[in-house]
Design a protein around this motif. Structure first.
Motif, mmCIF file in Angstrom:
data_model
loop_
_atom_site.group_PDB
_atom_site.id
_atom_site.type_symbol
_atom_site.label_atom_id
_atom_site.label_comp_id
_atom_site.label_asym_id
_atom_site.label_seq_id
_atom_site.Cartn_x
_atom_site.Cartn_y
_atom_site.Cartn_z
ATOM 1 N N GLU A 259 0.568 -1.629 0.025
ATOM 2 C CA GLU A 259 -0.216 -0.181 0.186
ATOM 3 C C GLU A 259 1.241 0.891 0.090
ATOM 4 O OE1 GLU A 259 -4.104 2.255 -0.034
ATOM 5 O OE2 GLU A 259 -3.371 0.403 0.024
ATOM 6 N N ASP A 260 2.111 1.221 0.627
ATOM 7 C CA ASP A 260 3.245 2.374 0.503
ATOM 8 C C ASP A 260 3.481 2.837 -0.423
ATOM 9 O OD1 ASP A 260 2.251 2.996 3.897
ATOM 10 O OD2 ASP A 260 3.961 0.785 4.180
ATOM 11 N N LEU B 251 2.249 4.686 -7.269
ATOM 12 C CA LEU B 251 1.948 4.579 -8.958
ATOM 13 C C LEU B 251 0.939 5.135 -8.755
ATOM 14 C CD1 LEU B 251 1.298 0.357 -8.942
ATOM 15 C CD2 LEU B 251 2.692 1.373 -10.044
ATOM 16 N N LYS B 252 -0.303 5.195 -7.702
ATOM 17 C CA LYS B 252 -1.274 6.415 -7.845
ATOM 18 C C LYS B 252 -1.452 7.705 -8.474
ATOM 19 C CE LYS B 252 -4.666 7.984 -4.225
ATOM 20 N NZ LYS B 252 -5.705 8.208 -2.930
ATOM 21 N N PRO B 253 0.105 7.942 -8.048
ATOM 22 C CA PRO B 253 -0.343 9.866 -9.204
ATOM 23 C C PRO B 253 0.321 9.871 -10.698
ATOM 24 C CG PRO B 253 1.947 9.292 -7.509
ATOM 25 C CD PRO B 253 1.325 8.245 -7.753
ATOM 26 N N GLY C 111 -3.766 -7.027 -2.963
ATOM 27 C CA GLY C 111 -2.533 -8.182 -2.228
ATOM 28 C C GLY C 111 -1.945 -7.819 -1.077
ATOM 29 N N SER C 112 -1.174 -8.511 -0.578
ATOM 30 C CA SER C 112 -0.305 -8.812 0.688
ATOM 31 C C SER C 112 -0.001 -7.521 1.792
ATOM 32 C CB SER C 112 0.692 -9.771 0.799
ATOM 33 O OG SER C 112 1.315 -10.091 2.236
ATOM 34 N N ALA C 113 -0.340 -7.508 2.551
ATOM 35 C CA ALA C 113 0.147 -6.374 3.948
ATOM 36 C C ALA C 113 0.849 -6.904 4.561
ATOM 37 C CB ALA C 113 -1.412 -6.121 4.291
ATOM 38 N N ASP D 73 -2.974 -5.722 -9.022
ATOM 39 C CA ASP D 73 -3.324 -6.458 -8.663
ATOM 40 C C ASP D 73 -1.853 -7.527 -8.102
ATOM 41 O OD1 ASP D 73 -3.663 -9.096 -8.395
ATOM 42 O OD2 ASP D 73 -5.668 -9.426 -9.509
ATOM 43 N N ALA D 74 -1.692 -7.291 -7.147
ATOM 44 C CA ALA D 74 -0.363 -8.363 -6.428
ATOM 45 C C ALA D 74 -1.228 -9.648 -5.246
ATOM 46 C CB ALA D 74 0.626 -7.378 -5.726
#
Length: 334
Positions: free
Chosen positions: A106-107, A113-115, A123-125, A165-166
């Motif tokens: 998420e970090d 990617l978000k920008p 995906g996994s945390a 998608d991870a």
């Protein structure tokens, strides 16, 4: 009916169905789809910015123009255009060098990617157990892909909806090729390729600077295929976060593409990388295959398809594909 819509720098739009050539590619290992088209008798156009491609009224490609070339010869002019989808920005933009302390997926999604318009991630945390570095020259996609393959043990992909998608899982769609089954896609050719050369069966390695090569790991996939080729790795200089997965990633890298099925169809096959595939192959299991790449091309004025299929384990990555190195570490005499 196949048609192309173009937009130039001034916002002018051009439509054409006079298409001499079309090549489209969508691969699992890249976030950007690509297309190359040649239009007949286009007339003069300005500098192009966007390209959209439709088939039967359905949009199957949308992206930014990378290059264009106008050619004029005796009695005919043509325009060749190359373009890539929005995911190309993740390849073209370099990441700012950094050192992240125990980041999670998420970090990295929020930072890299978000920008660029990616709308979310799955995906996994799990967090990296050490500092995760970003080096100069790495693209934004390199950073995220490196985390997914190195820490999570999966191959990431960008979905149609611009979601990372991870999960290491195929999509929920299954594509069926069969010349007898009603409703299935027909195919004109099918080839099965197996490569043994270059696949690693065993890795002998050391992990400490003053240590000897006393550890050994074996690949489950190579064992199944009776492949015993050995390589040697020196992990003494590897970063802490890399040591836990470096051997497994080396195994997987050697196996990528070593088993492939290529199916050609005269139809427009609606599928995406990561879709499961059912295809009748004499003497082989028909389950456990996924789309690695889908190509579209002109076939008698219509769109034909070429699908490259690979084993599902390539999506799942090293964590599900090879032996756990901690479980097979063996002390050797020196």
């Amino acid at each position: 009916m196949l048609s192309i819509e173009l937009t130039d720098l001034d916002g002018r739009r051009y439509m054409s169905d006079q298409i001499e050539r079309l090549e489209f590619s969508n691969r699992l290992d890249t976030p950007a789809q690509s297309i190359l088209v040649t239009l007949l008798r286009p007339g003069w156009v300005g500098e192009l910015v966007t390209l959209r491609a439709f088939y039967g009224g359905e949009l199957f490609f949308e992206g930014q123009v990378d290059e264009q070339e106008y050619r004029l010869s005796t009695g005919q002019d043509e325009l060749e255009i190359g373009a890539r989808s929005a995911g190309a920005a993740l390849l073209d933009n370099e990441a700012i060098p950094a050192a992240y302390n125990c980041p999670c997926l998420e970090d990295l999604y929020k930072l890299h990617l978000k920008p660029y318009g990616v709308r979310g991630c799955r995906g996994s945390a799990e967090r990296c157990g050490a500092v995760f570095p970003v080096y100069a020259g790495m693209s934004e996609w390199d950073v995220v892909r490196g985390f997914c393959t190195g820490v999570l043990g999966v191959l990431p992909r960008l979905t149609k909806g611009m979601i990372l998608d991870a999960t290491g899982q195929p999509t929920g769609t299954t594509v069926v090729f069969d010349n007898l089954r009603p409703g299935a896609y027909r195919y004109t050719s099918l080839s099965v390729r197996c490569v043994r050369s270059g696949v690693i069966g065993e890795i002998v390695y050391r992990s400490e600077r003053d240590g000897a090569y006393i550890y050994r790991a074996r690949s489950k996939t190579a064992q199944r295929r009776a492949i015993t080729a050995r390589q040697v790795m020196n992990l003494s200089g590897a970063a802490d976060w890399e040591k836990g997965s470096a051997v497994s990633r080396r195994f997987l890298a050697s196996e990528l593409g070593s088993e492939e099925i290529v199916v050609k169809s005269p139809q427009y096959v609606r599928c995406r990388p990561g879709d499961r595939v059912c295809v009748p192959v004499p003497g082989r299991e028909t389950d456990g295959w996924t789309v690695y790449e889908i190509n579209y091309y002109l076939f008698g004025g219509e769109l034909g398809s070429r699908a490259v299929l690979r084993p599902e384990r390539e999506i799942r990555g090293w964590s599900d594909n090879v032996a756990d190195t901690a479980a097979v570490v063996t002390r050797q005499s020196t």
